[in-house]
Design an enzyme around this catalytic site. Structure first.
Site, PDB file in Angstrom:
ATOM      1  N   ASP A   1       1.656  -8.093  -1.322  1.00 56.38           N
ATOM      2  CA  ASP A   1       0.232  -7.793  -1.443  1.00 56.38           C
ATOM      3  C   ASP A   1       0.013  -6.403  -2.045  1.00 56.38           C
ATOM      4  O   ASP A   1       0.367  -5.393  -1.437  1.00 56.38           O
ATOM      5  CB  ASP A   1      -0.441  -7.860  -0.060  1.00 56.38           C
ATOM      6  CG  ASP A   1      -1.932  -7.588  -0.140  1.00 56.38           C
ATOM      7  OD1 ASP A   1      -2.636  -8.379  -0.792  1.00 56.38           O
ATOM      8  OD2 ASP A   1      -2.393  -6.573   0.428  1.00 56.38           O
TER       9      ASP A   1
ATOM     10  N   TRP B   1       0.830  -1.209   0.000  1.00 55.51           N
ATOM     11  CA  TRP B   1       0.000   0.000   0.000  1.00 55.51           C
ATOM     12  C   TRP B   1       0.866   1.261   0.000  1.00 55.51           C
ATOM     13  O   TRP B   1       0.575   2.244  -0.664  1.00 55.51           O
ATOM     14  CB  TRP B   1      -0.902  -0.019   1.249  1.00 55.51           C
ATOM     15  CG  TRP B   1      -1.807   1.141   1.425  1.00 55.51           C
ATOM     16  CD1 TRP B   1      -2.265   2.008   0.468  1.00 55.51           C
ATOM     17  CD2 TRP B   1      -2.393   1.579   2.663  1.00 55.51           C
ATOM     18  NE1 TRP B   1      -3.100   2.932   1.036  1.00 55.51           N
ATOM     19  CE2 TRP B   1      -3.192   2.689   2.373  1.00 55.51           C
ATOM     20  CE3 TRP B   1      -2.322   1.109   3.976  1.00 55.51           C
ATOM     21  CZ2 TRP B   1      -3.917   3.365   3.361  1.00 55.51           C
ATOM     22  CZ3 TRP B   1      -3.047   1.776   4.956  1.00 55.51           C
ATOM     23  CH2 TRP B   1      -3.833   2.891   4.646  1.00 55.51           C
ATOM     24  N   ARG B   2       1.966   1.228   0.761  1.00 52.69           N
ATOM     25  CA  ARG B   2       2.806   2.419   0.930  1.00 52.69           C
ATOM     26  C   ARG B   2       4.093   2.310   0.104  1.00 52.69           C
ATOM     27  O   ARG B   2       5.081   2.974   0.397  1.00 52.69           O
ATOM     28  CB  ARG B   2       3.160   2.593   2.418  1.00 52.69           C
ATOM     29  CG  ARG B   2       1.922   2.675   3.327  1.00 52.69           C
ATOM     30  CD  ARG B   2       2.294   2.589   4.809  1.00 52.69           C
ATOM     31  NE  ARG B   2       1.173   2.283   5.678  1.00 52.69           N
ATOM     32  CZ  ARG B   2       0.398   3.196   6.269  1.00 52.69           C
ATOM     33  NH1 ARG B   2       0.624   4.461   6.093  1.00 52.69           N
ATOM     34  NH2 ARG B   2      -0.597   2.811   7.045  1.00 52.69           N
TER      35      ARG B   2
ATOM     36  N   TYR C   1      -3.352   1.106  -5.076  1.00 56.89           N
ATOM     37  CA  TYR C   1      -2.281   1.519  -4.158  1.00 56.89           C
ATOM     38  C   TYR C   1      -1.338   2.520  -4.826  1.00 56.89           C
ATOM     39  O   TYR C   1      -0.868   2.308  -5.946  1.00 56.89           O
ATOM     40  CB  TYR C   1      -1.479   0.306  -3.656  1.00 56.89           C
ATOM     41  CG  TYR C   1      -2.235  -0.547  -2.644  1.00 56.89           C
ATOM     42  CD1 TYR C   1      -3.461  -0.148  -2.117  1.00 56.89           C
ATOM     43  CD2 TYR C   1      -1.709  -1.754  -2.208  1.00 56.89           C
ATOM     44  CE1 TYR C   1      -4.146  -0.923  -1.200  1.00 56.89           C
ATOM     45  CE2 TYR C   1      -2.387  -2.547  -1.281  1.00 56.89           C
ATOM     46  CZ  TYR C   1      -3.613  -2.121  -0.796  1.00 56.89           C
ATOM     47  OH  TYR C   1      -4.289  -2.901   0.120  1.00 56.89           O
TER      48      TYR C   1
ATOM     49  N   ARG D   1     -13.169  -4.945  -1.956  1.00 54.81           N
ATOM     50  CA  ARG D   1     -14.319  -4.723  -1.061  1.00 54.81           C
ATOM     51  C   ARG D   1     -15.567  -5.214  -1.774  1.00 54.81           C
ATOM     52  O   ARG D   1     -15.617  -5.172  -3.004  1.00 54.81           O
ATOM     53  CB  ARG D   1     -14.475  -3.236  -0.690  1.00 54.81           C
ATOM     54  CG  ARG D   1     -13.450  -2.790   0.322  1.00 54.81           C
ATOM     55  CD  ARG D   1     -13.753  -1.439   0.937  1.00 54.81           C
ATOM     56  NE  ARG D   1     -12.731  -1.132   1.937  1.00 54.81           N
ATOM     57  CZ  ARG D   1     -12.841  -1.421   3.236  1.00 54.81           C
ATOM     58  NH1 ARG D   1     -13.941  -1.986   3.707  1.00 54.81           N
ATOM     59  NH2 ARG D   1     -11.855  -1.136   4.070  1.00 54.81           N
TER      60      ARG D   1
ATOM     61  N   GLY E   1       3.160  -3.275   6.917  1.00 54.98           N
ATOM     62  CA  GLY E   1       2.957  -2.028   6.187  1.00 54.98           C
ATOM     63  C   GLY E   1       4.203  -1.175   6.095  1.00 54.98           C
ATOM     64  O   GLY E   1       4.320  -0.327   5.217  1.00 54.98           O
TER      65      GLY E   1
END
Ligand SMILES: NC(=O)c1ccc[n+]([C@@H]2O[C@H](COP(=O)([O-])OP(=O)(O)OC[C@H]3O[C@@H](n4cnc5c(N)ncnc54)[C@H](OP(=O)(O)O)[C@@H]3O)[C@@H](O)[C@H]2O)c1
Length: 305
Positions: free
Chosen positions: A54, A28-29, A59, A127, A269
């Site tokens: 992942d 994500w980051r 992202y 989602r 993360g």
């Protein structure tokens, strides 16, 4: 003290042939660095044994994380065979969800192009799209799998019934379920998601295992957060265990999640290699049953009945 088992062997992704180290790398980051720095992170993680990465198409904003990762793979193609690539589709900025056939087919194709790979090992629905009939969604995922574009399928942030509805129409088992799970976020322990994972042999992938950084805060900073006194009490509890075990607080927090009998994989993360390295100490933390429940009780701000 009888320690809860935290095994460092690779964990199966559901009933599939895929296996991954219990600590995985969340992307994500990941965006926003040079390709050289990104490659150092990917190679550094692999050198530690971390082999599941992942992603999601959103992202970094408009695919930037996948794009950067793809550049790393273009520069060093041999890395691809050493990893499992997971990504997600189904969130569309401004909509906010689309798991319709046309969108998902295009989203998956775009992820493959950005990641510069022929196949995604684990394709997850990010989602639930309340407007996508599970039969239609199952058909789309089955076609992507038959076309060899994805190996296995996972879901994220689904309720148990949404999971069941999709599974009912799929001709193969869903491998993973990705909920938020940490000593601070206990929801999957209460809403039945982890029970369902154990019932159905589905592997939980725990997102934000340090509560998005809240579990890294100094206690003085924690009290300024929403529900700060409860958070500070949890941090004090984790700090006591960390001092006893001679590891970081983050390692204890990860160990707490890893010790659950559903055998979750935690998605780190942090993008700092020294913290990624420190995280591995989670695998040697010895938590007793009493320790585990003490963390849970500190988190919920009161004793269990
Ligand atoms: N499916 C979903 O809906 C969903 C949602 C969110 C996330 N995810 C997945 O979960 C992954 C992890 O999420 P996350 O980034 O929120 O995870 P996290 O590990 O809970 O939080 C990471 C953040 O905590 C900070 N941090 C502070 N102290 C730390 C310490 N001692 N050790 C490690 N990190 C510390 C990190 O900063 P530094 O980088 O400076 O260390 C980073 O900003 C994502 O990359 C993604 O793959 C999925």
């Amino acid at each position: 003290m009888d320690a809860l088992p935290i095994r460092s062997e690779p964990r199966a992704l559901g009933p599939t042939p895929l296996r991954a180290f219990p600590i995985a790398y969340g992307c994500w980051r990941f965006a926003g660095t040079s390709v050289r720095e990104a490659r150092e992170k990917v190679e550094g993680a692999l050198a530690l044994g971390i082999d599941l990465f992942d992603h999601a198409d959103i992202y970094g904003g408009d695919g930037a994380a996948e794009e950067l990762f793809g550049r790393v793979l273009a520069e060093a193609p041999s890395l691809r065979a050493r990893m499992l690539l997971a990504t997600k589709g189904g969130i569309v900025r401004g909509v906010p969800y689309d798991s319709g056939a046309a969108h998902l087919a295009a989203a998956c194709e775009a992820s493959l192009e950005r990641l510069r790979t022929d196949v995604v090992d684990l394709y997850q629905i990010h989602r639930p799209d309340l407007l996508a009939h599970p039969q239609e969604l199952a058909g789309t995922l089955d076609r992507l799998r038959r076309a060899g574009k994805i190996r296995e399928v996972g879901v994220s942030n689904f309720t148990r019934t949404q999971f069941d509805a999709l599974q009912r129409h799929l001709p193969f088992p869903i491998a993973t379920h990705q909920p938020e799970l940490s000593p601070w976020c206990l929801d999957p322990l209460r809403d039945g998601v982890l029970d369902q994972c154990m019932e159905r042999d589905v592997t939980p992938l725990a997102w934000s295992p340090l509560a998005g950084g809240r579990l890294g805060l100094a206690p003085e900073a924690a009290v300024r957060e929403p529900e700060g006194s409860r958070l500070a009490a949890l941090l004090t509890c984790l700090d006591g265990l960390a001092a006893r075990e001679g590891v970081s607080r983050a390692a204890v927090a990860l160990a707490w999640t890893l010790a659950h009998p559903s055998r979750p994989i935690v998605l780190l993360g942090t993008q700092r290699m020294e913290r990624v390295r420190e995280s591995l100490a989670a695998l040697r933390v010895r938590l007793s049953r009493r320790d585990w429940y003490a963390v849970m009780q500190a988190s919920q701000g009161g004793p269990l009945p």
